[in-house]
Design a protein around this motif. Structure first.
Motif, mmCIF file in Angstrom:
data_model
loop_
_atom_site.group_PDB
_atom_site.id
_atom_site.type_symbol
_atom_site.label_atom_id
_atom_site.label_comp_id
_atom_site.label_asym_id
_atom_site.label_seq_id
_atom_site.Cartn_x
_atom_site.Cartn_y
_atom_site.Cartn_z
ATOM 1 N N ALA A 138 58.815 20.119 2.729
ATOM 2 C CA ALA A 138 58.686 20.393 4.064
ATOM 3 C C ALA A 138 60.073 19.888 4.773
ATOM 4 O O ALA A 138 60.483 20.598 5.533
ATOM 5 C CB ALA A 138 57.600 19.414 4.742
ATOM 6 N N TYR B 246 56.803 27.866 -1.893
ATOM 7 C CA TYR B 246 55.852 27.448 -0.704
ATOM 8 C C TYR B 246 54.470 28.218 -0.900
ATOM 9 O O TYR B 246 53.818 28.480 0.051
ATOM 10 C CB TYR B 246 56.547 27.819 0.609
ATOM 11 C CG TYR B 246 57.741 27.068 0.913
ATOM 12 C CD1 TYR B 246 57.547 25.782 1.316
ATOM 13 C CD2 TYR B 246 58.855 27.286 0.246
ATOM 14 C CE1 TYR B 246 58.389 24.824 1.699
ATOM 15 C CE2 TYR B 246 60.002 26.579 0.693
ATOM 16 C CZ TYR B 246 59.758 25.113 1.318
ATOM 17 O OH TYR B 246 60.773 24.177 1.621
ATOM 18 N N ALA C 219 59.467 17.036 0.012
ATOM 19 C CA ALA C 219 60.766 17.522 -0.105
ATOM 20 C C ALA C 219 60.768 19.151 0.436
ATOM 21 O O ALA C 219 61.751 19.742 1.106
ATOM 22 C CB ALA C 219 61.320 17.536 -1.458
ATOM 23 N N GLY D 222 59.759 17.517 -11.068
ATOM 24 C CA GLY D 222 60.154 18.815 -10.514
ATOM 25 C C GLY D 222 60.282 18.804 -8.990
ATOM 26 O O GLY D 222 59.316 18.184 -8.492
ATOM 27 N N TYR D 223 61.129 19.880 -8.626
ATOM 28 C CA TYR D 223 60.864 20.297 -7.288
ATOM 29 C C TYR D 223 60.536 21.675 -7.091
ATOM 30 O O TYR D 223 60.895 22.506 -7.954
ATOM 31 C CB TYR D 223 62.040 19.923 -6.420
ATOM 32 C CG TYR D 223 62.284 18.609 -6.203
ATOM 33 C CD1 TYR D 223 61.638 17.792 -5.331
ATOM 34 C CD2 TYR D 223 63.242 17.734 -7.193
ATOM 35 C CE1 TYR D 223 61.765 16.299 -5.112
ATOM 36 C CE2 TYR D 223 63.211 16.437 -6.769
ATOM 37 C CZ TYR D 223 62.431 15.694 -6.167
ATOM 38 O OH TYR D 223 62.958 14.192 -5.879
ATOM 39 N N ARG E 87 53.527 17.664 8.582
ATOM 40 C CA ARG E 87 52.971 17.670 7.420
ATOM 41 C C ARG E 87 53.952 16.547 6.548
ATOM 42 O O ARG E 87 53.381 15.982 5.811
ATOM 43 C CB ARG E 87 53.408 18.902 6.480
ATOM 44 C CG ARG E 87 53.031 19.191 5.178
ATOM 45 C CD ARG E 87 52.495 20.288 4.620
ATOM 46 N NE ARG E 87 52.356 20.367 3.160
ATOM 47 C CZ ARG E 87 51.279 20.401 2.487
ATOM 48 N NH1 ARG E 87 49.983 20.304 3.264
ATOM 49 N NH2 ARG E 87 51.284 20.582 1.153
ATOM 50 N N ALA F 113 57.388 15.857 -4.167
ATOM 51 C CA ALA F 113 58.143 17.217 -4.220
ATOM 52 C C ALA F 113 57.535 18.001 -2.969
ATOM 53 O O ALA F 113 58.299 18.771 -2.349
ATOM 54 C CB ALA F 113 57.524 17.917 -5.534
ATOM 55 N N GLU F 114 56.268 17.747 -2.560
ATOM 56 C CA GLU F 114 55.826 18.273 -1.404
ATOM 57 C C GLU F 114 56.702 17.815 -0.228
ATOM 58 O O GLU F 114 56.943 18.717 1.001
ATOM 59 C CB GLU F 114 54.367 18.293 -1.086
ATOM 60 C CG GLU F 114 53.428 19.028 -2.115
ATOM 61 C CD GLU F 114 53.925 20.432 -1.961
ATOM 62 O OE1 GLU F 114 53.751 20.964 -0.736
ATOM 63 O OE2 GLU F 114 53.760 21.228 -3.120
ATOM 64 N N LEU G 154 52.923 25.695 5.186
ATOM 65 C CA LEU G 154 54.506 25.906 5.903
ATOM 66 C C LEU G 154 55.084 27.220 5.408
ATOM 67 O O LEU G 154 56.143 27.634 5.643
ATOM 68 C CB LEU G 154 55.332 24.867 5.621
ATOM 69 C CG LEU G 154 55.021 23.489 6.206
ATOM 70 C CD1 LEU G 154 55.969 22.316 6.070
ATOM 71 C CD2 LEU G 154 54.890 23.624 7.953
ATOM 72 N N TYR H 2 52.458 13.241 6.882
ATOM 73 C CA TYR H 2 51.339 12.989 6.485
ATOM 74 C C TYR H 2 51.547 12.574 4.915
ATOM 75 O O TYR H 2 51.088 11.533 4.460
ATOM 76 C CB TYR H 2 50.513 14.340 6.313
ATOM 77 C CG TYR H 2 49.002 14.288 5.781
ATOM 78 C CD1 TYR H 2 47.912 13.707 6.489
ATOM 79 C CD2 TYR H 2 48.897 14.180 4.362
ATOM 80 C CE1 TYR H 2 46.576 13.716 5.810
ATOM 81 C CE2 TYR H 2 47.662 13.894 3.876
ATOM 82 C CZ TYR H 2 46.479 13.599 4.614
ATOM 83 O OH TYR H 2 45.336 13.268 4.130
ATOM 84 N N LEU H 3 52.594 13.312 3.991
ATOM 85 C CA LEU H 3 52.706 13.072 2.852
ATOM 86 C C LEU H 3 53.720 11.855 2.892
ATOM 87 O O LEU H 3 53.418 11.210 1.633
ATOM 88 C CB LEU H 3 53.655 14.243 2.242
ATOM 89 C CG LEU H 3 52.982 15.755 2.225
ATOM 90 C CD1 LEU H 3 53.945 16.889 2.273
ATOM 91 C CD2 LEU H 3 52.014 15.589 1.194
ATOM 92 N N GLN I 165 55.700 19.562 -10.929
ATOM 93 C CA GLN I 165 56.211 18.478 -9.889
ATOM 94 C C GLN I 165 55.884 17.172 -10.456
ATOM 95 O O GLN I 165 56.441 16.267 -9.918
ATOM 96 C CB GLN I 165 55.318 18.846 -8.497
ATOM 97 C CG GLN I 165 55.855 19.934 -7.743
ATOM 98 C CD GLN I 165 55.228 20.525 -6.329
ATOM 99 O OE1 GLN I 165 54.386 19.930 -6.069
ATOM 100 N NE2 GLN I 165 56.053 21.379 -5.842
ATOM 101 N N GLU J 242 43.989 8.672 3.230
ATOM 102 C CA GLU J 242 43.993 9.594 4.717
ATOM 103 C C GLU J 242 44.346 8.666 5.826
ATOM 104 O O GLU J 242 45.315 9.252 6.597
ATOM 105 C CB GLU J 242 42.538 10.049 4.626
ATOM 106 C CG GLU J 242 42.326 10.760 6.150
ATOM 107 C CD GLU J 242 42.620 12.241 6.214
ATOM 108 O OE1 GLU J 242 43.225 12.695 5.005
ATOM 109 O OE2 GLU J 242 43.089 12.603 7.146
ATOM 110 N N ARG K 123 51.085 8.830 2.768
ATOM 111 C CA ARG K 123 50.315 8.829 1.675
ATOM 112 C C ARG K 123 51.280 8.373 0.413
ATOM 113 O O ARG K 123 50.842 7.530 -0.423
ATOM 114 C CB ARG K 123 50.304 10.509 1.151
ATOM 115 C CG ARG K 123 49.114 10.921 0.506
ATOM 116 C CD ARG K 123 49.086 12.423 0.146
ATOM 117 N NE ARG K 123 49.161 12.669 -0.956
ATOM 118 C CZ ARG K 123 47.894 12.921 -2.071
ATOM 119 N NH1 ARG K 123 46.725 12.684 -1.344
ATOM 120 N NH2 ARG K 123 48.030 12.984 -2.983
#
Lengths: 311, 243
Positions: free
Chosen positions: A256, B37, A254, B198-199, A190, A251-252, B42, A193-194, B194, A165, A197
């Motif tokens: 964003a 999403y 990407a 994967g995406y 976001r 992946a998250e 977002l 943040y990722l 993921q 965090e 991390r």
């Protein structure tokens, strides 16, 4: 904790490679101009990525200029011309983080390393103060990061997410300031943040065996109840879990990243987000196995030669 | 917001053919697809992007049609035939937008929450981005009445905050407690997918450059289901009990 966010060089176009270098040299220039020559030593790839992203989001671009680098006096090089927003700000982030890192090392490390850090502390403190004068949000972010990290490390029941965090929140705050557009700010928050991390976890995986030996804090030691020496199965288990965690975070990131409206540099940034991160994970695990770069199982079967170094 | 050049939005040149325009649209629709999403903080930004892409696609197709009607007679005929064939299929404007897209968005939280959910307050708070309050409310629930939905909502809060490890563990617990719930299953499948590199969402086809077709059609529907089953099984659940 730095140097994990970088492109997969072999997959860059030559012009993209030159651009990456020019941005790197641009931050170096900004560091020298604003925070003194010595501060250029703390430059790293992670913040080169931040500068690329910041420059990619601006409508106007400062352009390039020729220069001769003091470290390579025989070659003419190009760098991004110094502007007033992105490069000095990223430079400020670099020195603030470097200072936080050195201050943290003093409290954490053994006598030899901490004495060395004590010697450099006044220098980084001066640069950090300058950065704070220019960008008042930075010292607060770094202070909060150090404090929160210490608190997390004291907590006996700390989870993986909780331990990341502090770094994540700091990077989130830094990345958010790269754009003035409210929509981009939200996305960058976001994304940052990722990103923080991701860097925290890969650094923890990279240092795992070292931390075990020296009984330093490492979130994976807590999570898997590890003790020195590490058995082969344990190593596999931690790595498998770590890779999944990094993949999910990536992946998250990407998702964003794709929402940002880039004005330029899409090729390089795509490379870093989709290929570079994966390559960094492989590099960290190969390095832990004592393999030299390019000796990995995948790379040895490649039809291409090893190719050039990043810089 | 200033009007954007539709060609620029799709990333195609002004003399692009209809095929190129369609291919570009398909790629973008896959990228900004709401499944990628779902539960994300977002999601609204992705929604906006998708609408922008849809508007640009309509504008460019209209422009192409106008341009071709200025051309020679022979060209116009063959073009209109091709175009007619396309619209009859229901093409992308039908497939992506009206059905999948609208459903998954407007359906989202509100739809599910309406069916006798014991946590409709929490769902509403999550929707309004009041994560701290939502979490307080959840944590106040006695541990005996923490069911699948509790874990799913807790996981959603973690996910929105970026605590992805905790999120996955809660989604996994939710699926174990309510194995038949498609909402929880989709969330867990996405994270498992993921985790394997994967995406986006599984089967979204995003970043799978070798398959330029749509994500879910008759050919790879079975494959996607099998993949989802594998994902479930490796997390301790099961989607297709017979394999």
């Amino acid at each position: 904790m730095f140097g994990y966010i970088r492109p997969a060089v072999g997959q860059l176009k030559v012009c993209e490679y030159e651009t990456y270098r020019a941005v790197y040299c641009g931050i170096c220039h900004a560091l020298k101009e604003h925070f003194g020559t010595l501060s250029t030593l703390s430059l790293n790839y992670d913040f080169t990525f931040a500068a690329l992203l910041g420059l990619a989001l601006r409508p106007e671009f400062p352009g390039y200029e020729n220069f001769t680098c003091a470290a390579h006096p025989l070659h003419k090089r190009q760098r991004v011309r110094l502007e007033e927003e992105v490069l000095p700000y990223v430079g400020g982030c670099v020195v603030s983080m470097a200072h936080a890192k050195i201050a943290d090392n003093i409290s954490d490390s053994g006598f030899l390393k901490s004495s060395f850090c004590r010697l450099t502390l006044p220098l980084t403190a001066r640069a950090e103060k300058k950065a704070g004068g220019k960008f008042p949000a930075l010292p607060a972010l770094c202070e909060k990061m150090t404090e929160d990290q210490n608190r997390a490390e004291q907590d006996p029941s700390v989870s993986l997410d909780r331990s990341a965090e502090a770094s994540a929140a700091a990077l989130s705050g830094m990345m958010e300031a790269l754009s003035e557009d409210p929509m981009n700010k939200r996305i960058l928050k976001r994304f940052g943040y990722l990103l923080g991390r991701w860097i925290y976890f890969i650094d923890a995986l990279d240092d795992l065996e070292d931390d075990l030996k020296k009984e330093n804090f490492n979130p994976f030691i807590k999570r898997f109840q590890l003790s020195y020496p590490l058995s082969a199965e344990q190593k596999q288990e931690v790595r498998g879990y770590g890779r999944e965690l990094l993949n999910i975070t990536g992946a998250e990131m990407a998702a964003a990243y794709e929402l940002l409206e880039l004005k330029r540099f899409k090729g390089i940034l795509d490379n870093i987000v989709y290929l570079g991160l994966q390559q960094s994970i492989d590099r960290v695990f190969d390095r832990a196995d004592g393999k030299k770069p390019g000796e990995g199982t995948e790379a040895s079967q490649s039809e291409y030669p090893k190719g050039r170094k990043l810089l | 917001m200033p009007e954007k050049d539709p060609y620029q939005v799709l990333g195609v040149s002004r003399d692009a053919t209809e095929e190129q325009v369609k291919a570009a649209y398909r790629e973008l629709a896959k990228k900004y697809h709401p499944d990628n999403y779902a539960d994300s903080p977002l999601a609204d930004v992705a929604n906006e992007k998708m609408q922008e892409v849809n508007a640009a696609y309509d504008a460019v197709l209209k422009d192409l049609k106008n341009r071709s009607s200025d051309g020679s007679q022979g060209y116009q005929q063959s073009y209109q035939q091709g175009y007619g064939g396309y619209t009859n299929q229901g093409g992308y404007s039908g497939g992506y937008r009206q059905q999948q897209y609208r459903q998954s968005y407007s359906g989202g939280y509100g739809g599910f929450g309406a069916y006798g959910s014991s946590f409709s307050d929490v769902r509403r708070m999550i929707q309004q981005n009041r994560l701290v309050e939502a979490e307080e409310l959840l944590d106040g629930t006695p541990s005996t009445s923490r069911d699948g939905e509790w874990h799913f909502l807790k996981g959603t809060i973690c996910y929105q905050r970026g605590w992805l490890d905790d999120a996955r563990n809660h989604f996994s617990a939710a699926c174990q407690m309510s194995p038949g719930n498609p909402e929880y299953r989709a969330a867990l499948n996405r994270m498992s997918w993921q985790g394997q590199g994967g995406y986006g969402a599984p089967g979204s086809g995003y970043r799978q450059t070798s398959h330029p077709g749509s994500g879910m059609d008759a050919c790879n529907c079975c494959g996607n289901l099998l993949l989802a089953d594998c994902c479930c099984e490796c997390m301790g659940g099961d989607l297709i009990p017979c394999c």
